[in-house]
Motif scaffolding. Structure first.
Motif, PDB file in Angstrom:
ATOM      1  N   ASP A 172      72.238  19.095  26.421  1.00 20.70           N
ATOM      2  CA  ASP A 172      71.635  18.100  25.854  1.00 20.70           C
ATOM      3  C   ASP A 172      71.032  17.183  26.682  1.00 20.70           C
ATOM      4  O   ASP A 172      69.613  16.621  26.195  1.00 20.70           O
ATOM      5  CB  ASP A 172      72.937  17.253  25.327  1.00 20.70           C
ATOM      6  CG  ASP A 172      73.721  17.851  24.195  1.00 20.70           C
ATOM      7  OD1 ASP A 172      73.124  18.882  23.745  1.00 20.70           O
ATOM      8  OD2 ASP A 172      74.842  17.372  23.980  1.00 20.70           O
ATOM      9  N   GLY A 212      67.166  18.269  19.756  1.00 22.71           N
ATOM     10  CA  GLY A 212      68.452  18.388  20.508  1.00 22.71           C
ATOM     11  C   GLY A 212      69.549  17.859  19.847  1.00 22.71           C
ATOM     12  O   GLY A 212      69.400  16.872  18.877  1.00 22.71           O
ATOM     13  N   THR A 213      70.731  18.402  19.850  1.00 17.16           N
ATOM     14  CA  THR A 213      71.986  17.804  19.041  1.00 17.16           C
ATOM     15  C   THR A 213      72.118  16.077  19.474  1.00 17.16           C
ATOM     16  O   THR A 213      72.469  15.575  18.779  1.00 17.16           O
ATOM     17  CB  THR A 213      73.125  18.572  19.671  1.00 17.16           C
ATOM     18  OG1 THR A 213      73.707  18.591  20.877  1.00 17.16           O
ATOM     19  CG2 THR A 213      73.052  19.911  18.864  1.00 17.16           C
TER      20      THR A 213
END
Length: 369
Positions: A126, A158-159
């Protein structure tokens, strides 16, 4: 003091400039787009060099004239004027000689092109995606300061934010020649937002800067391209999820360097306009093929250069962004500055200038000017 080797190199510059000036107005040349573009580029390069050459010859004439006056003239006022003229010319000559030497270095034909920039989060999960997002913001702000246009072609968020991958096109003057120094691995050292014990983590993102190919740079059989359309996901209003505006391109391509045939897959979801997305996907296809076909050219440069200023080696760690120290270090030229926040806000010109100086110094040494 005149540099005789430099003067010999300048012989024929003005006549070639006049020749090219005539050629680019010839209807037969204009009809041959590939030749016309090449001659236009040569005209722009020769225009600068011709102007500098004429200034150089004028300064040399001023030196010769002043010396004649000092040898033959007894009048104090005339001698003083000649002395001032000689002093001014001798002071200006070394600077102009260096300028001409740089202009005499053969320009990379790619430098004037627009660029396709790809940023991908590397090691670090991340945090790497967040850093890739920071790099995209940095380049966006820099491009804005240069008056360049940025158009995002595709991205994968991205998460936790940022981007696992983002691809964008940059349009403007001498874009690739400026941004090419950014290709490589960018490393970040900082405390991630998710870190509870304040430990500094290291992660990385890779940046690839490719010269954007024009339609006549590569040969593509558009009849063999397989197109698919799909609904774009994500935010963007009602239209974006109901209309098949996203495009997917598949193309079988034989690599002339390896002899292998590979399938190229490109997606573009940037706009709600399907024809525009097709146009941008086709542009990325041309650039991808152009980049692969010119890899031997890039490898040859890398093998001949002693430094890694702009070889196109995208696996090389080129720069570290250290947040605890507020430090930026470019490892290719051992350049360190302590203005990390300003740098991430797009103030990267100083570093690019230092890389340009280092590359020019290397080119001067190679050309023995």
């Amino acid at each position: 003091m005149a540099d005789n080797s430099l003067l010999s190199r300048l012989d024929g510059i003005e006549s070639r400039f006049e020749e090219v000036s005539t050629l680019i107005t010839d209807p037969a040349v204009i009809a041959d787009m590939k030749r016309y573009v090449r001659l236009n580029k040569e005209y722009k390069d020769l225009e600068k060099l011709t102007a500098a050459t004429r200034r150089y010859r004028t300064l040399l004439a001023n030196v010769a004239e002043a010396k004649e006056v000092l040898e033959a003239e007894s009048d104090a006022e005339m001698r003083e004027m000649a002395h001032d003229q000689l002093s001014e010319a001798n002071e200006a000559l070394p600077r102009l000689e260096e300028e001409i030497k740089i202009l005499l270095i053969p320009a990379d034909p790619e430098d004037a092109k627009n660029a396709i920039v790809e940023i991908r989060g590397g090691t670090g999960g991340d945090e790497a995606a967040l850093f890739a997002g920071d790099l995209f913001k940095m380049y966006s702000k820099y491009c804005e300061s240069k008056g360049w246009q940025v158009a995002v072609t595709s991205f994968n968020e991205g998460t936790a934010g940022g981007f696992k991958e983002i691809v964008f096109a940059v349009t403007g003057e001498n874009v690739y020649g400026t941004l090419k120094y950014e290709s490589g691995v960018h490393r970040v050292q900082r405390v991630p937002a998710t870190e509870t014990q304040g430990r500094v983590h290291t992660s990385a993102a890779t940046v690839a800067v490719l010269p954007e190919a024009e339609a006549f740079d590569v040969e593509i059989n558009e009849g063999e391209i397989k197109w698919e359309t799909f609904r774009s996901g994500g935010a963007g209003g009602q239209n974006v999820n109901k209309v098949e505006s996203g495009v997917r391109l598949r193309y079988m391509w034989r690599n002339p360097n390896t002899g292998q045939t590979d399938e190229i897959l490109i997606e573009c979801t940037e706009t709600r306009d399907q024809p525009k997305n097709k146009e941008r996907a086709l542009s990325r296809l041309r650039t991808f093929i152009y980049d692969k076909e010119h890899q031997k050219y890039v490898d040859d440069i890398a093998s001949r250069r002693k430094t890694l200023v702009s070889t196109g080696d995208r696996s090389a760690k080129i720069r570290t962004y250290n947040f605890p120290q507020g430090r930026i270090t470019d490892h290719r030229i051992n350049y360190t500055i302590y203005n990390l926040q300003a740098f991430l806000d797009g103030d990267i010109q100083g570093c690019i200038d230092q890389l340009t100086i280092a590359e020019n110094a290397e080119k001067l040494k190679e050309s023995e000017l």
